[in-house]
Design a protein around this motif. Structure first.
Motif, short mmCIF file in Angstrom:
data_model
loop_
_atom_site.label_atom_id
_atom_site.label_comp_id
_atom_site.label_asym_id
_atom_site.label_seq_id
_atom_site.Cartn_x
_atom_site.Cartn_y
_atom_site.Cartn_z
N ASP A 115 0.82 -1.22 0.00
CA ASP A 115 0.00 0.00 0.00
C ASP A 115 0.85 1.27 0.00
OD1 ASP A 115 -2.47 -1.41 0.12
OD2 ASP A 115 -2.04 -1.83 2.23
N LEU A 116 2.06 1.18 0.48
CA LEU A 116 2.99 2.32 0.39
C LEU A 116 4.41 1.84 0.65
CD1 LEU A 116 3.12 4.66 3.49
CD2 LEU A 116 1.97 2.44 3.55
N ILE A 117 5.37 2.68 0.24
CA ILE A 117 6.79 2.39 0.43
C ILE A 117 7.49 3.66 0.93
CG2 ILE A 117 8.97 1.85 -0.77
CD1 ILE A 117 7.39 0.10 -2.69
N GLU A 118 8.37 3.50 1.90
CA GLU A 118 9.35 4.55 2.22
C GLU A 118 10.69 4.01 1.76
OE1 GLU A 118 9.30 7.66 3.69
OE2 GLU A 118 7.11 7.74 3.85
N LEU A 119 11.25 4.64 0.72
CA LEU A 119 12.53 4.12 0.22
C LEU A 119 13.62 5.19 0.26
CD1 LEU A 119 13.25 5.18 -2.86
CD2 LEU A 119 11.57 3.47 -3.53
N LEU B 76 7.43 4.80 -14.53
CA LEU B 76 6.59 4.65 -13.34
C LEU B 76 6.32 6.00 -12.68
CD1 LEU B 76 5.57 1.90 -12.16
CD2 LEU B 76 7.18 2.24 -10.30
N ILE B 77 7.36 6.82 -12.57
CA ILE B 77 7.15 8.14 -11.96
C ILE B 77 6.33 9.02 -12.92
CG2 ILE B 77 9.44 9.00 -12.74
CD1 ILE B 77 7.73 10.17 -9.54
N GLU B 78 6.61 8.88 -14.21
CA GLU B 78 5.90 9.69 -15.21
C GLU B 78 4.40 9.41 -15.17
OE1 GLU B 78 8.44 10.43 -18.84
OE2 GLU B 78 6.71 9.46 -19.72
N GLU B 79 4.04 8.15 -14.94
CA GLU B 79 2.62 7.76 -14.92
C GLU B 79 1.95 8.06 -13.59
OE1 GLU B 79 3.02 3.68 -15.98
OE2 GLU B 79 3.46 4.12 -18.09
N GLY B 80 2.71 8.59 -12.63
CA GLY B 80 2.10 8.99 -11.35
C GLY B 80 1.79 7.84 -10.41
N VAL B 81 2.32 6.66 -10.73
CA VAL B 81 2.01 5.47 -9.92
C VAL B 81 2.46 5.66 -8.47
CG1 VAL B 81 2.49 3.00 -9.64
CG2 VAL B 81 2.14 3.95 -11.93
N THR B 82 3.58 6.38 -8.27
CA THR B 82 4.16 6.48 -6.93
C THR B 82 3.81 7.81 -6.23
OG1 THR B 82 6.21 7.35 -7.86
CG2 THR B 82 6.09 4.96 -7.53
N ALA B 83 2.91 8.57 -6.83
CA ALA B 83 2.47 9.83 -6.22
C ALA B 83 1.60 9.55 -5.00
CB ALA B 83 1.68 10.65 -7.24
N LEU B 84 1.38 10.57 -4.20
CA LEU B 84 0.59 10.43 -2.98
C LEU B 84 -0.79 9.84 -3.28
CD1 LEU B 84 1.43 11.12 -0.12
CD2 LEU B 84 0.51 13.41 -0.42
N ASP B 85 -1.34 10.17 -4.45
CA ASP B 85 -2.66 9.63 -4.82
C ASP B 85 -2.54 8.54 -5.88
OD1 ASP B 85 -1.83 11.11 -6.95
OD2 ASP B 85 -3.64 12.35 -7.10
N PRO C 103 1.92 4.78 -3.38
CA PRO C 103 2.66 5.99 -2.99
C PRO C 103 4.04 5.63 -2.44
CG PRO C 103 0.41 6.04 -2.11
CD PRO C 103 0.63 4.66 -2.67
N VAL C 104 5.04 6.37 -2.92
CA VAL C 104 6.41 6.17 -2.45
C VAL C 104 6.88 7.46 -1.76
CG1 VAL C 104 8.81 5.82 -3.16
CG2 VAL C 104 7.00 4.42 -4.16
N ASN C 105 7.37 7.31 -0.56
CA ASN C 105 7.88 8.41 0.25
C ASN C 105 6.86 9.50 0.56
OD1 ASN C 105 10.37 7.20 0.58
ND2 ASN C 105 11.27 8.20 -1.22
#
Lengths: 581, 581
Positions: free
Chosen positions: A318-322, A348-357, A361-363
């Motif tokens: 559900d989330l990652i802190e990396l 992956l970042i471009e597609e917003g997969v790791t954004a807060l929403d 979510p990453v970090n």
């Protein structure tokens, strides 16, 4: 069966470029008080059975055995304590060690105390200290600087997989802007009284316009350097259930390593450690582990996923802190954690997969780029953040509900360093005093310290003495059919002794960077170029300076020839590469 | 139930004041090869699941993250690795950590790799590095030197319990002469090609005639400072039984801590942690833990005895390898391990109980005084020695049957440091090159290194600024009714914030020493006196210099008054004691 282990409490100090208002001990007490008194737990200080202490290096404060001072200061004598160290991964390894202490039955309730005070030396000296965590016989003397090492990786990643500077900038924007909702974050001047005054939100354009530190990495691509502390409390199943109604269970842990000299990684021998959802055919023809990859992180993920029963991390987490030491390393880490096919992290970042929403979510905390990187505290901070997220109380502690991932049930924390993968803090060339939050003027003393080292090259001596004859020598293991430069007296594969062989010194550029900042020792040389070269007859890559008047012509694959100084100083800087085409 | 854990192999390098023939990595390979190939085991290098790396300080080689280099050099990537550090106890704590990793199920087969190369700096700088493991705000600036700290302890022990310099000398004779049957020992020129040429057997008279380093400790009372490596392999029960027919089981482990500033130990608050065979009435009226005692060692013994079911160590143990940093500390350790009633350690050595042919031989290897003290390797060396002793093969490895304890079935290893208990190597002011064993001249380079630190006193600032007003300030916790000097902003007992109180600066001498050698920084001041003072209204003891023209009059209990420099430099050396009678 080992015992189940839970996290039951967490605490953080405010993070800052320089927390001169408190000593290191006092910062640790700030975080420990929060862990003990603000987590709604049924636990007194006396219930702690022992501590695991986490800090990176004696160098930052010239205080050895700091773990004992902290143990004493927090009043835990005569209970057990041990210090864990592993570069940037120090904090994460300390949490793992606490897990081992509790799971094995040595401790029932363990406190992990992570801290670092990096402000006692200037930023360039701090960078130099961090660079002393690269091989000081070989990689450091040519201009060692971690941003340079990561720039070399990033350039190779761009070359092989098409990753762009814009994609990297998106990582910085995501993490920095997440941090604006976390009151502990060093870049959050609205909520953190000790924050950088030029913090706040940023855009992709801001990142792209920030100055190069080491091409292709720019100032805003690079993590912070911080003062601060973080504390976690872990407990056995029996104890955890008495301490809190909402223990967070540690269901898996892993650890991995790789060659600190990234050029020594066995690009063609080892192959990719496969994650459960991956297919071997994805990686046919991929040289792995190379300078673009983090095999240590991949191996640790493999172990942790296996232990926790995770077969598809992107779906199950559900989330990652990396450990986002650099925007480029966050992208590389997406790939080695198996969030996408190797080489596809930029998308992956471009597609917003790791954004807060996004889907994963990453970090949310802001990570090392937005929140903090006080090395020994960093992995512990991630653990505290994950604990609060999974308890659903991140908003309460952060002072803003925006970072809480709704309904989060399963998260991953990722620490990174070891073997050549260390973060380099770069922000604010000069420390800014934040007197408005001091109720007094703390006394600050200057102490110069000098040492003269007398270092023996031992059995690698022949490499250096051969330079006088104009010869470049490497070592070879005939049994394993591998040739090593830097030379090794003992083969890492079979531990047999190796033999000396002469090499031509001709080769090609594998990746390159230009440095515009560095550790204190090399500031006078700026700007200069570093390259990894593929040398004829050598199986490892060799890190060296490139000397050329026409830097614009330099590209991956360009022919070079190694040159030898006529007046050797018996350092790896006695040799360098020049264009040979 | 945690898994059972066994030791299955051990290996050592030759120890020496300076092993310039090999780099640190090459020394680790020397010990690792012995562990893997010379222990008659059914185990290949690939069967190792991970490593625990043990070294004391980045300062000795100015190489950070050395654990990663060793992991790589020995070819263990990408497997897990972690570095453990705890001053002189580093090696012992690493063995304990390996136990936790195996018992918890994280690793099945673990290699512990301990090493240190202390010869890259001169002996005085090495002593200074070790002294940086005392509190650098308070204890170090007045002339910090570990032999001085131990001399203060030894003098107090003599004062309270009647321990004599002759008894201390007997410890040196026992350990040094044991070492003459151990080919790895640094003082054994007949068997170790890298040994000190002025090693060999000694007598009590030799020790008593050797020059004072810090009264009452003399040159031959003090342990070695060494280069070298030691390796152990631990395994789970299932694996161990496949690897060897004679696994040695680890049946107990313990760890303890105490205040690094020995003056901060709670002499009247804590009481003696009782060992199973001890009676409370033995210790009525004893101030404990004080500067004469090792509560950390006692607490660790208490835990280990409990876990292993030992109720009378003198009767149940067959041998001990303990941390004899000083002859005085071996005697103190007899008492805290419960081999005799507290305070009676001097008689134990006098009666020959701990001799090679005594009831309970201590340090058959030669220990730190006779064999080696390469800090990170030391506890691991003890583990290797114990493993060979309990397997009955010590004679084979040592090159002499004289050290093997016949029929030994149960032994104890004891590591020591943490919290103010560190060894100081002192032997051979100058390094002697041992060229006869080199097949080549190793290349040795000199590297000067400079740092300027900018240190904040944080919330203890008021102590220093008050000196300008001629006031001596301490901090007090009203809740716990304790007054602290050095001051603490946070009470160690309750973690509440403390308040400032002025003190008179009058007091009495608790114990004293005269230093004739020191760390590099203080060589210019020699000789000088250090004292612990009992100050009116203060619950802790305070370490400071004593300035007097008549050192002969000085005795325990003498009245003193603290003086303040008219030109403070904001160091703890701004204040000192002078006689007040």
């Amino acid at each position: 069966m080992p015992r189940k282990v839970a996290v039951v409490a967490g605490g953080l100090s405010y993070f800052s470029k320089a927390r001169r208002d408190k000593t290191q001990e006092e910062l640790a007490a700030e975080a420990a008080r929060m862990a003990l008194f603000d987590n709604n737990i049924n636990l007194s200080k006396d219930d702690i059975d022992g501590t695991i202490v986490s800090y990176f290096s004696d160098h930052f404060e010239n205080q050895l055995l700091f773990g004992s001072i902290i143990q004493d200061y927090l009043g835990f004598n005569p209970k057990p304590s041990v210090r864990i160290e592993g570069g940037g991964a120090t904090g994460g390894l300390a949490v793992r060690d606490a897990y081992a202490h509790v799971a094995s039955g040595l401790l029932d309730v363990a406190m992990v105390i992570g801290f670092e005070k990096m402000s006692e030396v200037n930023t360039a000296k701090g960078n130099e200290f961090i660079a002393l965590a690269s091989d000081t016989d070989w990689d450091f003397p040519i201009g060692g600087f971690y941003s340079g090492y990561y720039a070399l990786m990033a350039k190779r990643h761009m070359e092989e997989f098409g990753t762009t500077e814009e994609q990297m900038a998106m990582v910085a924007v995501k993490n920095r802007n997440n941090a604006q909702h976390n009151k502990f974050a060093q870049t959050n001047p609205k909520m953190n009284p000790y924050a950088m005054k030029d913090g706040g939100k940023i855009t992709v354009d801001d990142v792209l316009k920030s100055p190069y530190v080491a091409f292709p990495l720019k100032r805003l691509d690079i993590c912070l350097m911080s003062d601060g502390a973080a504390v976690m409390i872990l407990a056995s199943e029996e104890k955890a259930k008495k301490i809190t109604d909402t223990p967070i269970w540690i269901t898996g842990t892993g650890a991995g390593t790789d060659a600190m000299r990234a050029g020594d990684r066995p690009r063609t021998l080892a192959g990719v450690p496969m994650l459960p959802h991956e297919k071997k055919e994805w990686y046919k023809g991929l040289e792995y582990p190379g300078v673009h990859s983090f095999r240590a992180g991949r191996e640790s993920a493999r172990q942790a996923y296996k232990m926790a029963g995770i077969t598809n991390p992107l779906k199950q987490l559900d989330l990652i802190e990396l450990h986002d030491a650099y925007t480029s390393s966050e992208i590389q880490t997406y790939e080695d954690l198996g969030l996408t096919k190797y080489g596809q992290g930029g998308k992956l970042i471009e597609e917003g997969v790791t954004a807060l929403d996004g889907d994963l979510p990453v970090n949310p905390s802001g990570g090392l780029i937005g929140a903090m990187h006080a090395v020994g505290a960093t992995g512990v901070m991630q653990g505290v953040e994950m604990f609060w997220q999974l308890q659903g109380v991140a908003g309460k502690f952060h002072g803003s509900d925006k970072t809480q991932i709704k309904g989060a049930e399963r998260g991953l924390i990722h620490s990174h360093a070891g073997t050549g993968n260390l973060c380099n803090g770069y922000y604010n060339g000069e420390v800014k005093e934040m007197t408005e939050v001091y109720s007094f003027d703390p006394l600050i003393i200057k102490t110069p310290y000098e040492i003269t080292y007398k270092h023996s090259y031992g059995k690698t001596t022949k490499f250096f003495t051969s330079l006088s004859d104009g010869k470049l020598m490497a070592t070879r293991c005939d049994h394993c059919k591998q040739t090593f430069l830097p030379p090794r007296s003992d083969c890492p594969y079979c531990l047999r002794e190796t033999k000396w062989v002469q090499i031509s010194g001709k080769g090609r550029i594998h990746t390159f960077t230009t440095l515009y900042f560095s550790g204190e020792k090399f500031l006078k040389d700026l700007p200069f170029q570093l390259v990894y070269v593929e040398l004829e007859g050598v199986d490892t890559l060799f890190l060296t300076r490139l000397k050329t008047k026409d830097m614009k012509r330099v590209k991956v694959g360009m022919k070079i020839k190694m040159k030898i100084s006529r007046e050797p100083e018996w350092r790896s800087s006695d040799i360098w590469a020049e264009p040979d085409e």
